[in-house]
Design a protein around this motif. Structure first.
Motif, mmCIF file in Angstrom:
data_model
loop_
_atom_site.group_PDB
_atom_site.id
_atom_site.type_symbol
_atom_site.label_atom_id
_atom_site.label_comp_id
_atom_site.label_asym_id
_atom_site.label_seq_id
_atom_site.Cartn_x
_atom_site.Cartn_y
_atom_site.Cartn_z
ATOM 1 N N PRO A 36 0.811 -1.217 0.000
ATOM 2 C CA PRO A 36 0.000 0.000 0.000
ATOM 3 C C PRO A 36 0.850 1.277 0.000
ATOM 4 O O PRO A 36 1.885 1.355 0.677
ATOM 5 C CB PRO A 36 -0.828 -0.117 1.285
ATOM 6 N N ALA A 37 0.405 2.273 -0.765
ATOM 7 C CA ALA A 37 1.147 3.530 -0.922
ATOM 8 C C ALA A 37 1.407 4.229 0.405
ATOM 9 O O ALA A 37 2.487 4.807 0.594
ATOM 10 C CB ALA A 37 0.394 4.458 -1.874
ATOM 11 N N ASP A 38 0.459 4.174 1.339
ATOM 12 C CA ASP A 38 0.672 4.855 2.620
ATOM 13 C C ASP A 38 1.832 4.231 3.390
ATOM 14 O O ASP A 38 2.570 4.926 4.089
ATOM 15 C CB ASP A 38 -0.610 4.890 3.457
ATOM 16 N N VAL A 39 2.036 2.934 3.245
ATOM 17 C CA VAL A 39 3.163 2.263 3.904
ATOM 18 C C VAL A 39 4.470 2.691 3.238
ATOM 19 O O VAL A 39 5.445 3.029 3.917
ATOM 20 C CB VAL A 39 2.995 0.729 3.859
ATOM 21 N N LEU A 40 4.488 2.695 1.923
ATOM 22 C CA LEU A 40 5.687 3.128 1.193
ATOM 23 C C LEU A 40 6.040 4.570 1.541
ATOM 24 O O LEU A 40 7.205 4.894 1.793
ATOM 25 C CB LEU A 40 5.482 2.991 -0.314
ATOM 26 N N HIS B 49 7.712 5.078 4.908
ATOM 27 C CA HIS B 49 9.056 4.511 5.089
ATOM 28 C C HIS B 49 9.864 4.596 3.792
ATOM 29 O O HIS B 49 10.333 3.582 3.273
ATOM 30 C CB HIS B 49 8.955 3.048 5.520
ATOM 31 N N PRO B 50 10.076 5.799 3.239
ATOM 32 C CA PRO B 50 10.774 5.889 1.952
ATOM 33 C C PRO B 50 12.204 5.341 1.991
ATOM 34 O O PRO B 50 12.692 4.804 0.995
ATOM 35 C CB PRO B 50 10.756 7.387 1.646
ATOM 36 N N GLU B 51 12.867 5.441 3.146
ATOM 37 C CA GLU B 51 14.236 4.935 3.264
ATOM 38 C C GLU B 51 14.289 3.411 3.220
ATOM 39 O O GLU B 51 15.333 2.825 2.939
ATOM 40 C CB GLU B 51 14.876 5.432 4.559
ATOM 41 N N ALA B 52 13.160 2.747 3.470
ATOM 42 C CA ALA B 52 13.102 1.284 3.470
ATOM 43 C C ALA B 52 12.748 0.713 2.101
ATOM 44 O O ALA B 52 12.848 -0.493 1.900
ATOM 45 C CB ALA B 52 12.074 0.814 4.500
ATOM 46 N N CYS B 53 12.360 1.583 1.172
ATOM 47 C CA CYS B 53 11.935 1.116 -0.156
ATOM 48 C C CYS B 53 13.132 0.660 -0.986
ATOM 49 O O CYS B 53 14.193 1.279 -0.968
ATOM 50 C CB CYS B 53 11.176 2.213 -0.886
ATOM 51 N N MET B 54 12.932 -0.409 -1.703
ATOM 52 C CA MET B 54 13.979 -0.948 -2.573
ATOM 53 C C MET B 54 13.316 -1.585 -3.790
ATOM 54 O O MET B 54 12.152 -1.972 -3.745
ATOM 55 C CB MET B 54 14.811 -1.997 -1.828
#
Length: 156
Positions: A108-112, A115-120
């Motif tokens: 879900p976009a709200d989770v992304l 936590h933008p630093e956790a996205c890969m």
């Protein structure tokens, strides 16, 4: 050693393949409801998942319930096509949580966004839009194992 978190998986064959991956790597599998299929013992036996009983499996009623039980967001790694940060530039530590979204909607976009630093992401050419969920899990999980192989060898 690692935790695979599937957020709202839709395709039972993908989850079955990921379950097999978890058994063979010692990873824990977390499934976040709603699921797009039945995981009762009878249903998984009918699907030929004779190893399902070997999976360290946890089913959560919601993503909120999961994150409340595992609040250390610094341990999260979110696989998505909505970032340019390649997975191989992430540092993985034993016990981390590798999140993968549903085959149709992703995480879900709200989770992304929280936590933008956790996205890969797994880099791909412009010709494709995404990889199979089970393949993506395997690519990233084995990178995490590679970075922690000295500890992992103790499980072999």
């Amino acid at each position: 050693m690692f935790n695979i978190v599937l957020v709202h998986p839709q395709i039972p064959n993908n989850t079955g393949a990921i379950g097999r991956l978890c058994v063979n790597t010692g990873a824990t599998l977390h499934l976040i409801e709603p699921l797009g299929f039945d995981i009762s013992e009878k249903a998984v036996r009918r699907a030929g998942l004779d190893y399902w009983h070997k999976i360290d499996l946890h089913v959560w009623e919601s993503l909120e319930a999961f994150t409340a039980a595992h609040p250390d967001a610094a341990r999260y790694h979110l696989a998505t096509t909505k970032t340019k940060q390649p997975y191989f530039e992430h540092t993985f530590n034993a016990g981390d949580y590798l999140f993968f979204g549903s085959e149709t909607a992703g995480i879900p976009a709200d989770v992304l966004n929280a936590h933008p630093e956790a996205c890969m992401t797994i880099p791909m050419t412009r010709e494709g839009r995404s990889l199979n969920l089970a393949i993506s899990c395997g690519i990233i999980l084995y990178k995490a194992i590679e970075q922690n192989f000295e500890t992992y060898k103790e499980m072999m």
